[in-house]
Design a protein around this motif. Structure first.
Motif, PDB file in Angstrom:
ATOM      1  N   LYS A   1      25.587  55.709  19.595  1.00  0.00           N
ATOM      2  CA  LYS A   1      25.681  54.284  19.946  1.00  0.00           C
ATOM      3  C   LYS A   1      24.330  53.746  20.399  1.00  0.00           C
ATOM      4  CE  LYS A   1      30.233  53.977  19.637  1.00  0.00           C
ATOM      5  NZ  LYS A   1      30.657  53.955  18.266  1.00  0.00           N
ATOM      6  N   GLU A   2      23.590  54.590  21.110  1.00  0.00           N
ATOM      7  CA  GLU A   2      22.312  54.154  21.659  1.00  0.00           C
ATOM      8  C   GLU A   2      21.225  54.214  20.600  1.00  0.00           C
ATOM      9  OE1 GLU A   2      21.178  56.137  25.308  1.00  0.00           O
ATOM     10  OE2 GLU A   2      23.274  56.622  25.674  1.00  0.00           O
ATOM     11  N   THR A   3      20.494  53.136  20.498  1.00  0.00           N
ATOM     12  CA  THR A   3      19.300  53.139  19.662  1.00  0.00           C
ATOM     13  C   THR A   3      18.139  52.787  20.574  1.00  0.00           C
ATOM     14  OG1 THR A   3      19.598  50.817  19.084  1.00  0.00           O
ATOM     15  CG2 THR A   3      20.552  52.445  17.582  1.00  0.00           C
ATOM     16  N   GLY A   4      17.013  53.259  20.253  1.00  0.00           N
ATOM     17  CA  GLY A   4      15.849  52.985  21.076  1.00  0.00           C
ATOM     18  C   GLY A   4      14.714  53.896  20.675  1.00  0.00           C
ATOM     19  N   ALA A   5      13.654  53.824  21.452  1.00  0.00           N
ATOM     20  CA  ALA A   5      12.440  54.556  21.115  1.00  0.00           C
ATOM     21  C   ALA A   5      12.661  56.069  21.070  1.00  0.00           C
ATOM     22  CB  ALA A   5      11.333  54.209  22.108  1.00  0.00           C
ATOM     23  N   SER A   6      13.384  56.621  22.021  1.00  0.00           N
ATOM     24  CA  SER A   6      13.610  58.071  22.037  1.00  0.00           C
ATOM     25  C   SER A   6      14.408  58.522  20.818  1.00  0.00           C
ATOM     26  CB  SER A   6      14.354  58.500  23.300  1.00  0.00           C
ATOM     27  OG  SER A   6      13.557  58.277  24.428  1.00  0.00           O
ATOM     28  N   PHE A   7      15.463  57.791  20.519  1.00  0.00           N
ATOM     29  CA  PHE A   7      16.304  58.121  19.370  1.00  0.00           C
ATOM     30  C   PHE A   7      15.499  58.049  18.075  1.00  0.00           C
ATOM     31  CE2 PHE A   7      19.069  56.354  15.981  1.00  0.00           C
ATOM     32  CZ  PHE A   7      19.830  57.474  15.749  1.00  0.00           C
ATOM     33  N   LEU A   8      14.812  56.936  17.868  1.00  0.00           N
ATOM     34  CA  LEU A   8      14.017  56.780  16.645  1.00  0.00           C
ATOM     35  C   LEU A   8      12.879  57.789  16.594  1.00  0.00           C
ATOM     36  CD1 LEU A   8      13.921  52.902  16.337  1.00  0.00           C
ATOM     37  CD2 LEU A   8      15.273  54.518  14.986  1.00  0.00           C
ATOM     38  N   GLY A   9      12.311  58.107  17.745  1.00  0.00           N
ATOM     39  CA  GLY A   9      11.241  59.099  17.801  1.00  0.00           C
ATOM     40  C   GLY A   9      11.707  60.468  17.338  1.00  0.00           C
ATOM     41  N   VAL A  10      12.892  60.875  17.783  1.00  0.00           N
ATOM     42  CA  VAL A  10      13.435  62.168  17.356  1.00  0.00           C
ATOM     43  C   VAL A  10      13.694  62.161  15.851  1.00  0.00           C
ATOM     44  CG1 VAL A  10      15.444  63.692  17.516  1.00  0.00           C
ATOM     45  CG2 VAL A  10      14.395  62.803  19.589  1.00  0.00           C
ATOM     46  N   LEU A  11      14.324  61.102  15.347  1.00  0.00           N
ATOM     47  CA  LEU A  11      14.593  61.023  13.912  1.00  0.00           C
ATOM     48  C   LEU A  11      13.303  61.064  13.098  1.00  0.00           C
ATOM     49  CD1 LEU A  11      17.425  58.359  13.501  1.00  0.00           C
ATOM     50  CD2 LEU A  11      17.615  60.844  13.531  1.00  0.00           C
ATOM     51  N   MET A  12      12.303  60.312  13.530  1.00  0.00           N
ATOM     52  CA  MET A  12      11.028  60.274  12.799  1.00  0.00           C
ATOM     53  C   MET A  12      10.321  61.623  12.856  1.00  0.00           C
ATOM     54  SD  MET A  12      10.685  57.289  11.452  1.00  0.00           S
ATOM     55  CE  MET A  12       9.020  56.767  11.213  1.00  0.00           C
ATOM     56  N   THR A  13      10.309  62.253  14.014  1.00  0.00           N
ATOM     57  CA  THR A  13       9.647  63.555  14.161  1.00  0.00           C
ATOM     58  C   THR A  13      10.293  64.593  13.260  1.00  0.00           C
ATOM     59  OG1 THR A  13       8.996  63.066  16.434  1.00  0.00           O
ATOM     60  CG2 THR A  13       9.094  65.394  15.808  1.00  0.00           C
ATOM     61  N   ILE A  14      11.607  64.637  13.263  1.00  0.00           N
ATOM     62  CA  ILE A  14      12.324  65.588  12.419  1.00  0.00           C
ATOM     63  C   ILE A  14      12.058  65.310  10.946  1.00  0.00           C
ATOM     64  CG2 ILE A  14      14.653  66.245  11.659  1.00  0.00           C
ATOM     65  CD1 ILE A  14      15.548  65.910  14.583  1.00  0.00           C
ATOM     66  N   THR A  15      12.150  64.054  10.557  1.00  0.00           N
ATOM     67  CA  THR A  15      11.953  63.695   9.152  1.00  0.00           C
ATOM     68  C   THR A  15      10.533  63.981   8.686  1.00  0.00           C
ATOM     69  OG1 THR A  15      13.681  62.019   9.330  1.00  0.00           O
ATOM     70  CG2 THR A  15      12.150  61.815   7.472  1.00  0.00           C
ATOM     71  N   ARG A  16       9.536  63.667   9.501  1.00  0.00           N
ATOM     72  CA  ARG A  16       8.144  63.965   9.119  1.00  0.00           C
ATOM     73  C   ARG A  16       7.934  65.457   8.930  1.00  0.00           C
ATOM     74  NH1 ARG A  16       6.407  59.971  13.009  1.00  0.00           N
ATOM     75  NH2 ARG A  16       6.115  61.716  14.420  1.00  0.00           N
ATOM     76  N   ALA A  17       8.517  66.274   9.800  1.00  0.00           N
ATOM     77  CA  ALA A  17       8.388  67.727   9.667  1.00  0.00           C
ATOM     78  C   ALA A  17       9.014  68.204   8.360  1.00  0.00           C
ATOM     79  CB  ALA A  17       9.038  68.426  10.857  1.00  0.00           C
TER      80      ALA A  17
ATOM     81  N   LEU B   1      20.240  60.263   5.982  1.00  0.00           N
ATOM     82  CA  LEU B   1      21.109  59.980   7.120  1.00  0.00           C
ATOM     83  C   LEU B   1      22.543  59.809   6.642  1.00  0.00           C
ATOM     84  CD1 LEU B   1      18.952  57.336   9.042  1.00  0.00           C
ATOM     85  CD2 LEU B   1      18.892  59.840   9.213  1.00  0.00           C
ATOM     86  N   ALA B   2      23.486  60.208   7.489  1.00  0.00           N
ATOM     87  CA  ALA B   2      24.900  60.054   7.156  1.00  0.00           C
ATOM     88  C   ALA B   2      25.674  59.538   8.355  1.00  0.00           C
ATOM     89  CB  ALA B   2      25.481  61.394   6.709  1.00  0.00           C
ATOM     90  N   HIS B   3      26.678  58.744   8.048  1.00  0.00           N
ATOM     91  CA  HIS B   3      27.688  58.306   9.020  1.00  0.00           C
ATOM     92  C   HIS B   3      27.091  57.557  10.220  1.00  0.00           C
ATOM     93  CE1 HIS B   3      31.553  59.188  11.343  1.00  0.00           C
ATOM     94  NE2 HIS B   3      31.852  58.396  10.337  1.00  0.00           N
ATOM     95  N   PRO B   4      26.202  56.597   9.984  1.00  0.00           N
ATOM     96  CA  PRO B   4      25.684  55.848  11.135  1.00  0.00           C
ATOM     97  C   PRO B   4      26.732  54.880  11.677  1.00  0.00           C
ATOM     98  CG  PRO B   4      24.885  54.869   9.109  1.00  0.00           C
ATOM     99  CD  PRO B   4      25.662  56.117   8.724  1.00  0.00           C
ATOM    100  N   SER B   5      26.691  54.655  12.970  1.00  0.00           N
ATOM    101  CA  SER B   5      27.554  53.632  13.569  1.00  0.00           C
ATOM    102  C   SER B   5      27.031  52.259  13.142  1.00  0.00           C
ATOM    103  CB  SER B   5      27.529  53.746  15.093  1.00  0.00           C
ATOM    104  OG  SER B   5      26.233  53.395  15.577  1.00  0.00           O
ATOM    105  N   ARG B   6      27.816  51.238  13.417  1.00  0.00           N
ATOM    106  CA  ARG B   6      27.349  49.873  13.104  1.00  0.00           C
ATOM    107  C   ARG B   6      26.055  49.559  13.828  1.00  0.00           C
ATOM    108  NH1 ARG B   6      32.740  46.437  13.644  1.00  0.00           N
ATOM    109  NH2 ARG B   6      33.755  47.441  11.890  1.00  0.00           N
ATOM    110  N   ASP B   7      25.959  49.982  15.095  1.00  0.00           N
ATOM    111  CA  ASP B   7      24.761  49.715  15.883  1.00  0.00           C
ATOM    112  C   ASP B   7      23.534  50.389  15.276  1.00  0.00           C
ATOM    113  OD1 ASP B   7      26.252  48.230  17.699  1.00  0.00           O
ATOM    114  OD2 ASP B   7      26.523  49.922  19.065  1.00  0.00           O
ATOM    115  N   VAL B   8      23.689  51.623  14.859  1.00  0.00           N
ATOM    116  CA  VAL B   8      22.572  52.350  14.266  1.00  0.00           C
ATOM    117  C   VAL B   8      22.189  51.730  12.926  1.00  0.00           C
ATOM    118  CG1 VAL B   8      21.828  54.561  13.300  1.00  0.00           C
ATOM    119  CG2 VAL B   8      23.043  54.494  15.486  1.00  0.00           C
ATOM    120  N   ALA B   9      23.182  51.428  12.093  1.00  0.00           N
ATOM    121  CA  ALA B   9      22.898  50.806  10.790  1.00  0.00           C
ATOM    122  C   ALA B   9      22.183  49.469  10.979  1.00  0.00           C
ATOM    123  CB  ALA B   9      24.190  50.619  10.003  1.00  0.00           C
ATOM    124  N   LYS B  10      22.619  48.700  11.962  1.00  0.00           N
ATOM    125  CA  LYS B  10      21.989  47.406  12.241  1.00  0.00           C
ATOM    126  C   LYS B  10      20.544  47.605  12.694  1.00  0.00           C
ATOM    127  CE  LYS B  10      22.433  43.317  15.159  1.00  0.00           C
ATOM    128  NZ  LYS B  10      23.179  42.686  16.239  1.00  0.00           N
TER     129      LYS B  10
END
Length: 121
Positions: free
Chosen positions: A52-68, A78-87
């Motif tokens: 449910k939570e989106t923010g710098a920490s969440f996006l940072g983890v996703l970006m770090t993992i994806t870059r690696a 990505l799969a099964h994002p909530s409406r908040d995440v998709a937005k």
């Protein structure tokens, strides 16, 4: 381990990100991904169910993992994002950075459809 990892065929499915963001072990997620890459796994589905939570920490983890993953010649979707995440992804135009699927099965299908392409890399 805060992040759940399961392997199905040649795809690693990473999940439990909702709990991961409230756990000090979220910094271990990148290490866990590097371990999988060292084992030769190159196809990753990042399942966002329950996030449910989106923010710098969440996006940072996703970006770090994806870059690696991409740096090692792999791919992450990505799969099964909530409406908040998709937005959030759409507003930040990050839906161009990741392919986003409604279910894990659909995301795994991406790798099945593109298996020949990924084997050539």
């Amino acid at each position: 381990m805060a992040m759940n990892i399961r392997c199905e065929d040649s795809v690693a499915i990473l999940s439990n990100f909702a709990r991961l963001m409230n756990d000090p072990r979220y910094v271990d997620a990148a290490r866990d991904v590097h371990d999988l890459l060292d084992q030769g796994i190159r196809n990753f589905v990042i399942e966002l169910a329950g996030v449910k939570e989106t923010g710098a920490s969440f996006l940072g983890v996703l970006m770090t993992i994806t870059r690696a993953i991409r740096g090692a010649g792999g791919e992450a979707v990505l799969a099964h994002p909530s409406r908040d995440v998709a937005k959030c992804l759409a507003e930040m135009q990050l839906d161009d950075y990741w392919d986003v699927y409604g279910t894990v099965a659909e995301a795994k299908g991406f790798f099945e459809r593109n298996a020949a392409h990924f084997e050539d890399q």
